[in-house]
Motif scaffolding. Structure first.
Motif: not given
Ligand SMILES: [Zn+2]
Length: 352
Positions: A56-58, A78-81, A84
Motif C-alpha cells: 500500500c502506497d499510503r 488504505c484500500d484507496q491507492c 491497493c
C-alpha cells in the motif's frame, strides 16, 4: 464490490494477522510462507490482505487515514491507492497468481513463475507469488519448484496456500514459514454474517455452524440448502441404510463423485460423530453443531459405544491425511461406511 481483502475485514485468524502485520511492521517478511488450514476459511483472502498491506502506497508513506496521527507506522492497507486497487483486482504487475490448471499445477506454470521471479519488481521492492492449492503441483512441478524455494531471489516472497500440507514435499514444507489457519468459532463468525448478509442472529448462528466455520461457504450459501445437503449425507448413516450398504455402494456418486464432494461428506460425518461424543460426555446442548436434530444425536449417542465413534473419527482423519488427489473416492467412502455399519448394526452381525 467493496474491497474484501483487508486485515480488519477478515473474520477470525487473529494469530495469522498478528504474525503477518508484525512481519510488515518489523520489515522481516519471509521469502516463503505456507498458509495451511481447512478449505474456504479465508487463507487466500488473508494472503491478499498481506500483500496489499505490504504494498500500500499510503501505508508506506504514512498517510493512511486508518492510523493517521497515531505516530505509529500504519499496518493496514488504505484500500484507496492505486496499489491497493490493483492488488484487489489482480492486476498489480508485482503480484503473480498460480492456480491449478484443471486439477494440477503443471511444470509449465512453474517455469512461468521461475521466469517471472528472475526479474526485479516493476514498482515496489518485492515481487509476490501466491500459489493457491499448492498441493496440486504434480511431481514434476513440485521438484522444479523446490529449486526456486532453495534459492529464492532477495526481492521475492512466495505464499503457498493449501488445505492439505501433508501432500507437499517435506523439503518444500521445511523451507516455508508455516502460518496455521483454523475455522473461526461460531461466536466470531455469527456477528460478521449478520452484518454481511443482513440476517438475524438465529439464522447467522445456524449458518455458521452448518458451514462448519468455512467463511467462504457461510458468506454465500443458503441455510436451507446447507441443511438439505447435510440431511442427504446423514441419510446414509441411518440404520436401515447402513444395513443395506450394497444398495448405497451402487450409487456412490451422490456422496463421493469428486474430491470436493468426498471431503464434504467426510466433514459432515466427522461433525456428526463429534456431536455424538458431546452427547455422550456432556449435558451441554449448546455445544452441538447439529442442534436442530437432537433426537437423532441422542439415538446414536445411546446406541453406539464411544470406542466405535473414536475409531471411526481416527479412520476418517487418517484417510483424509493419506488421500492423494487421485484416490478412489468411492473406496474411501465405502471404508468409512463399513466402519460405521460395524458400529451401528454390530448386535445383529453374525458371530459378534
Ligand atoms: Zn493503499
Amino acid at each position: 464490490m467493496p474491497p474484501e481483502a483487508s486485515f480488519e475485514k477478515i473474520v477470525g485468524h487473529a494469530h495469522a494477522k498478528a504474525v503477518l502485520t508484525a512481519a510488515i511492521g518489523g520489515g522481516r517478511i519471509a521469502h516463503a510462507y505456507l498458509f495451511h488450514g481447512e478449505a474456504r476459511i479465508g487463507k487466500f483472502l488473508t494472503a491478499l490482505a498481506f500483500v496489499k498491506t505490504a504494498l500500500c502506497d499510503r501505508r508506506k508513506s504514512g498517510t493512511s487515514s486508518a492510523f493517521g496521527g497515531s505516530g505509529r507506522p500504519p499496518l493496514t492497507a488504505c484500500d484507496q491507492c492505486s496499489s491497493c486497487r490493483a492488488v484487489e483486482s489482480g492486476s498489480h504487475p508485482d503480484v503473480h497468481f498460480v492456480r491449478p490448471d484443471g486439477t494440477q499445477i503443471k511444470i509449465g506454470q512453474i517455469r512461468e513463475l521461475q521466469n517471472a521471479i528472475a526479474y526485479k519488481p516493476l514498482i515496489g521492492s518485492r515481487k509476490w507469488f501466491l500459489i493457491d492449492d499448492a498441493d496440486a503441483m504434480n511431481p514434476e512441478a513440485a521438484n522444479s519448484f523446490l529449486k526456486t524455494l532453495e534459492e529464492p531471489p532477495d526481492h521475492s516472497t512466495l505464499i503457498l496456500i493449501t488445505a492439505r500440507p501433508q501432500a507437499l514435499l517435506p523439503t518444500v514444507l521445511s523451507r516455508c514459514q508455516a502460518v496455521r489457519f483454523s475455522p473461526p468459532p461460531p461466536d466470531e463468525l455469527s456477528p460478521w454474517l449478520q452484518q454481511r448478509r443482513g440476517i438475524g442472529s438465529g439464522e447467522a448462528r445456524l449458518l455458521s455452524t452448518l458451514a462448519m466455520g468455512k467463511i467462504g461457504i457461510a458468506a454465500e450459501a443458503d441455510a436451507a440448502e446447507l441443511k438439505l445437503e447435510r440431511d442427504r449425507i446423514l441419510a446414509a448413516l441411518s440404520k436401515e441404510q447402513l444395513e443395506d450398504l450394497a444398495e448405497l455402494f451402487s450409487r456412490p456418486d451422490e456422496l463421493a463423485d469428486s474430491q470436493e464432494q468426498l471431503y464434504k461428506t467426510l466433514d459432515t460425518i466427522e461433525i456428526w460423530l463429534r456431536d455424538v461424543l458431546i452427547f455422550q460426555h456432556t449435558t451441554e446442548p449448546s455445544l452441538l453443531i447439529n442442534r436442530d436434530i437432537p433426537d437423532r444425536i441422542s439415538d446414536w449417542g445411546r446406541a453406539v459405544p464411544t470406542d466405535y465413534v473414536l475409531e471411526t473419527l481416527t479412520l476418517i482423519h487418517l484417510l483424509k491425511r493419506a488421500a492423494p488427489r487421485n484416490l478412489n473416492h468411492a473406496l474411501v467412502l465405502e471404508t468409512v461406511l463399513l466402519k460405521l455399519r460395524d458400529a451401528v448394526v454390530r448386535e445383529s452381525a453374525p458371530g459378534s
